[in-house]
Design a protein around this motif. Structure first.
Motif, PDB file in Angstrom:
ATOM      1  N   SER A 125     -20.242 -78.989 -19.664  1.00 38.90           N
ATOM      2  CA  SER A 125     -20.330 -80.884 -19.651  1.00 38.90           C
ATOM      3  C   SER A 125     -20.634 -80.970 -21.489  1.00 38.90           C
ATOM      4  O   SER A 125     -20.572 -80.976 -22.479  1.00 38.90           O
ATOM      5  CB  SER A 125     -22.186 -80.490 -18.684  1.00 38.90           C
ATOM      6  N   VAL A 126     -20.306 -82.322 -20.953  1.00 38.02           N
ATOM      7  CA  VAL A 126     -19.911 -83.410 -22.180  1.00 38.02           C
ATOM      8  C   VAL A 126     -21.444 -82.978 -23.447  1.00 38.02           C
ATOM      9  O   VAL A 126     -21.822 -82.720 -23.878  1.00 38.02           O
ATOM     10  CB  VAL A 126     -20.291 -84.913 -21.777  1.00 38.02           C
ATOM     11  N   GLU A 127     -22.681 -83.213 -22.726  1.00 38.23           N
ATOM     12  CA  GLU A 127     -24.158 -82.364 -22.869  1.00 38.23           C
ATOM     13  C   GLU A 127     -24.054 -80.606 -22.915  1.00 38.23           C
ATOM     14  O   GLU A 127     -24.487 -80.745 -24.614  1.00 38.23           O
ATOM     15  CB  GLU A 127     -25.130 -82.396 -22.512  1.00 38.23           C
ATOM     16  N   ALA A 128     -23.813 -80.565 -22.920  1.00 36.18           N
ATOM     17  CA  ALA A 128     -23.497 -78.989 -23.540  1.00 36.18           C
ATOM     18  C   ALA A 128     -22.226 -78.745 -24.438  1.00 36.18           C
ATOM     19  O   ALA A 128     -22.581 -78.264 -25.197  1.00 36.18           O
ATOM     20  CB  ALA A 128     -23.284 -77.822 -22.004  1.00 36.18           C
ATOM     21  N   ARG A 129     -21.417 -79.145 -25.192  1.00 44.35           N
ATOM     22  CA  ARG A 129     -20.681 -79.823 -25.982  1.00 44.35           C
ATOM     23  C   ARG A 129     -21.019 -80.652 -26.823  1.00 44.35           C
ATOM     24  O   ARG A 129     -20.960 -79.831 -28.020  1.00 44.35           O
ATOM     25  CB  ARG A 129     -18.871 -79.446 -25.110  1.00 44.35           C
ATOM     26  N   LEU A 130     -21.933 -81.474 -26.710  1.00 44.56           N
ATOM     27  CA  LEU A 130     -21.847 -81.789 -27.948  1.00 44.56           C
ATOM     28  C   LEU A 130     -23.183 -81.104 -28.290  1.00 44.56           C
ATOM     29  O   LEU A 130     -23.226 -80.920 -29.556  1.00 44.56           O
ATOM     30  CB  LEU A 130     -23.167 -83.119 -27.179  1.00 44.56           C
ATOM     31  N   ASP A 131     -24.578 -80.731 -27.611  1.00 42.97           N
ATOM     32  CA  ASP A 131     -25.336 -79.201 -27.982  1.00 42.97           C
ATOM     33  C   ASP A 131     -24.168 -78.476 -28.921  1.00 42.97           C
ATOM     34  O   ASP A 131     -24.786 -77.972 -29.452  1.00 42.97           O
ATOM     35  CB  ASP A 131     -26.413 -79.284 -27.036  1.00 42.97           C
ATOM     36  N   PHE A 132     -23.669 -77.550 -28.283  1.00 42.01           N
ATOM     37  CA  PHE A 132     -22.601 -76.566 -29.241  1.00 42.01           C
ATOM     38  C   PHE A 132     -22.074 -77.012 -30.460  1.00 42.01           C
ATOM     39  O   PHE A 132     -22.246 -76.151 -31.318  1.00 42.01           O
ATOM     40  CB  PHE A 132     -21.631 -76.640 -27.941  1.00 42.01           C
TER      41      PHE A 132
END
Length: 186
Positions: A168-175
């Motif tokens: 997800s975008v959120e998971a990619r952002l956190d990554f």
């Protein structure tokens, strides 16, 4: 030219791999960002009835991309914090190789001189989200070849590629924030 590599982060990869959506999420989280050259150039050229388009005049389109990316680098130079780029100067070198044109010396020089953080985020091809539109006319095969061209260019230039997860975008952002050593998004 001062080395800003500690705070200039590139997100690269083939078309329709989620880069621009992620850049928008970074912007919404309060980070400085730089938009992709390709779409901006296409919109401008169509608006004024010119031919520097990837389907009409690839060499001229390539030169405009290089100019855009160098201008974006300079614009970010005056910003004090981290800046996330939707592609970087080396992407132009990758584009020349992808379309089979000889790479002009000035393009190689620019890719060598305009440096970014040594860790570059690369979005792999993602068939589940791949789409085409009036500006993104590449096929999935072209997107995959673009990805491989960029892997080669950034690796040759000494960058470490950090592949983004298919998440997800959120998971990619956190990554990205974790890999960049920046505070997590709240």
């Amino acid at each position: 030219m001062q080395n800003c590599s500690d705070r200039f982060f590139v997100l690269t990869g083939g078309p329709s791999s989620g880069k621009t959506t992620l850049i928008e999420a970074l912007k919404a989280a309060g980070f400085a960002t730089s938009p992709e050259a390709g779409r901006g150039i296409i919109r401008d050229q169509v608006a004024v009835g010119r031919s520097a388009l990837p389907w009409r005049d690839k060499p001229l389109f390539s030169e405009l991309m290089l100019s855009w990316e160098m201008r974006s680098w300079h614009a970010a130079y005056d910003h004090a914090g981290p800046v996330f780029f939707d592609r970087g100067v080396p992407d132009t070198l990758g584009y020349y190789r992808l379309i089979g044109l000889p790479v002009p010396t000035h393009v190689t020089n620019a890719a060598t001189k305009f440096r970014y953080n040594s860790r570059v985020f690369i979005a792999p091809p993602w068939p589940d989200i791949f789409t085409q539109d009036s500006e993104r006319k590449q096929t999935l095969d072209e997107a995959e070849r673009t990805y491989h061209s960029l892997v080669g260019v950034y690796t040759e230039l000494g960058y470490e590629l950090i592949e983004l997860p298919l998440a997800s975008v959120e998971a990619r952002l956190d990554f990205i924030l974790a890999e960049a050593g920046l505070p997590p998004h709240t």
